[in-house]
Design a protein around this motif. Sequence first.
Motif, PDB file in Angstrom:
ATOM      1  N   MET A 172       0.816  -1.110  -0.201  1.00 44.92           N
ATOM      2  CA  MET A 172       0.266  -0.246   0.007  1.00 44.92           C
ATOM      3  C   MET A 172       0.903   1.277   0.156  1.00 44.92           C
ATOM      4  SD  MET A 172      -3.077   0.990   2.438  1.00 44.92           S
ATOM      5  CE  MET A 172      -4.226   2.561   2.457  1.00 44.92           C
ATOM      6  N   LEU A 173       0.865   1.881  -0.967  1.00 48.36           N
ATOM      7  CA  LEU A 173       1.026   3.309  -0.942  1.00 48.36           C
ATOM      8  C   LEU A 173       0.827   4.544   0.184  1.00 48.36           C
ATOM      9  CD1 LEU A 173       0.585   4.296  -4.481  1.00 48.36           C
ATOM     10  CD2 LEU A 173       2.844   3.294  -3.876  1.00 48.36           C
ATOM     11  N   PRO A 174       2.210   5.013   0.963  1.00 50.62           N
ATOM     12  CA  PRO A 174       1.622   5.830   2.265  1.00 50.62           C
ATOM     13  C   PRO A 174       1.129   7.240   2.506  1.00 50.62           C
ATOM     14  CG  PRO A 174       3.736   6.284   1.377  1.00 50.62           C
ATOM     15  CD  PRO A 174       3.260   4.750   0.261  1.00 50.62           C
ATOM     16  N   TYR A 175       0.476   6.752   3.214  1.00 55.13           N
ATOM     17  CA  TYR A 175      -0.811   8.331   2.815  1.00 55.13           C
ATOM     18  C   TYR A 175      -0.065   9.541   3.821  1.00 55.13           C
ATOM     19  CZ  TYR A 175      -4.502  11.569   4.947  1.00 55.13           C
ATOM     20  OH  TYR A 175      -5.420  12.743   4.615  1.00 55.13           O
ATOM     21  N   GLN A 176      -0.138  10.300   2.788  1.00 55.45           N
ATOM     22  CA  GLN A 176       0.857  11.858   3.328  1.00 55.45           C
ATOM     23  C   GLN A 176      -0.724  12.531   3.496  1.00 55.45           C
ATOM     24  OE1 GLN A 176       4.173  12.071   1.394  1.00 55.45           O
ATOM     25  NE2 GLN A 176       5.043  10.288   1.744  1.00 55.45           N
ATOM     26  N   SER A 177      -0.912  13.880   4.857  1.00 56.46           N
ATOM     27  CA  SER A 177      -1.739  14.234   4.986  1.00 56.46           C
ATOM     28  C   SER A 177      -1.002  15.910   4.397  1.00 56.46           C
ATOM     29  CB  SER A 177      -1.696  14.874   6.278  1.00 56.46           C
ATOM     30  OG  SER A 177      -2.656  16.281   6.416  1.00 56.46           O
ATOM     31  N   LYS A 178      -1.264  16.642   3.852  1.00 54.83           N
ATOM     32  CA  LYS A 178      -1.638  17.678   3.043  1.00 54.83           C
ATOM     33  C   LYS A 178      -1.807  19.121   3.878  1.00 54.83           C
ATOM     34  CE  LYS A 178       0.076  16.449  -0.812  1.00 54.83           C
ATOM     35  NZ  LYS A 178       0.748  15.207  -0.567  1.00 54.83           N
ATOM     36  N   GLN A 179      -2.308  18.931   5.029  1.00 58.53           N
ATOM     37  CA  GLN A 179      -2.214  20.047   6.379  1.00 58.53           C
ATOM     38  C   GLN A 179      -1.166  20.189   7.208  1.00 58.53           C
ATOM     39  OE1 GLN A 179      -6.422  18.481   7.369  1.00 58.53           O
ATOM     40  NE2 GLN A 179      -6.963  20.269   7.298  1.00 58.53           N
ATOM     41  N   ARG A 180      -0.610  21.037   6.967  1.00 58.66           N
ATOM     42  CA  ARG A 180       0.416  21.399   7.714  1.00 58.66           C
ATOM     43  C   ARG A 180       0.629  22.150   9.384  1.00 58.66           C
ATOM     44  NH1 ARG A 180       5.305  21.453   3.883  1.00 58.66           N
ATOM     45  NH2 ARG A 180       4.905  19.449   2.650  1.00 58.66           N
ATOM     46  N   VAL A 181      -0.890  23.310   8.991  1.00 61.98           N
ATOM     47  CA  VAL A 181      -1.042  24.419  10.075  1.00 61.98           C
ATOM     48  C   VAL A 181      -1.877  23.769  10.457  1.00 61.98           C
ATOM     49  CG1 VAL A 181      -0.889  26.581  10.178  1.00 61.98           C
ATOM     50  CG2 VAL A 181       0.696  25.524   9.041  1.00 61.98           C
ATOM     51  N   THR A 182      -2.362  22.877  11.405  1.00 63.70           N
ATOM     52  CA  THR A 182      -3.659  23.084  12.215  1.00 63.70           C
ATOM     53  C   THR A 182      -4.021  23.182  13.386  1.00 63.70           C
ATOM     54  OG1 THR A 182      -3.363  20.503  12.664  1.00 63.70           O
ATOM     55  CG2 THR A 182      -4.040  20.778  11.069  1.00 63.70           C
TER      56      THR A 182
END
Length: 195
Positions: A53-63
């Motif tokens: 499975m390809l890794p999931y990488q969130s694009k939300q950097r400032v939360t």
Amino acid sequence: VAAPVMLGADPDNLEEMFRAKTLQEAKDWIKSRFRDIDFEMPLLKITLKDPDMLPYQSKQRVTVPAGLVASAEDWVEDALKSGIIKRAEYNHDMWIAAQFFKEKPGRTNSRGHPEVRPLVNAAILTDACQYPMYWLESMPTVASAGSAVPSNSRKFVEIDIEGFYNLLGVHPESHKYQGVWILGELYIYTSCLQG
């Protein structure tokens, strides 16, 4: 409640014993008891259902809401010092989730800022993980443990020693699944995520 009693706490005075301790003192007490009985917690290894499975990488950097930035910075500083997280360099094999913070109402940290609870949205990783079913099926829930206490018990107190999820370390081979963005910077959790 059972674990501290098994480690030598007085069951009749458990609430009083832990109420007087700070979170760090309670963690230190449990760690020292583990050392005393020569118990070493195994590091958690994360296994995916599909190893390709390809890794999931969130694009939300400032939360982090503007009102909690100072608290989040304090938390990061403390977490780095205690080894809960470490700085990371980006690579394509990492799983990266967004971390956010929730204020703990009415509580302040040692610097006078609102105390915060770190939360990670690791739902995709959770769904992708292979679970050791014997653990899931054999462990009681809080509700089932509470309902098993006889109604004529002298005393039953539910104690939540918060932050203890950080005591379960993650094996270095599994750190690639523990990436998080915090305030635009990339970190890796060396212990279990909370979310």
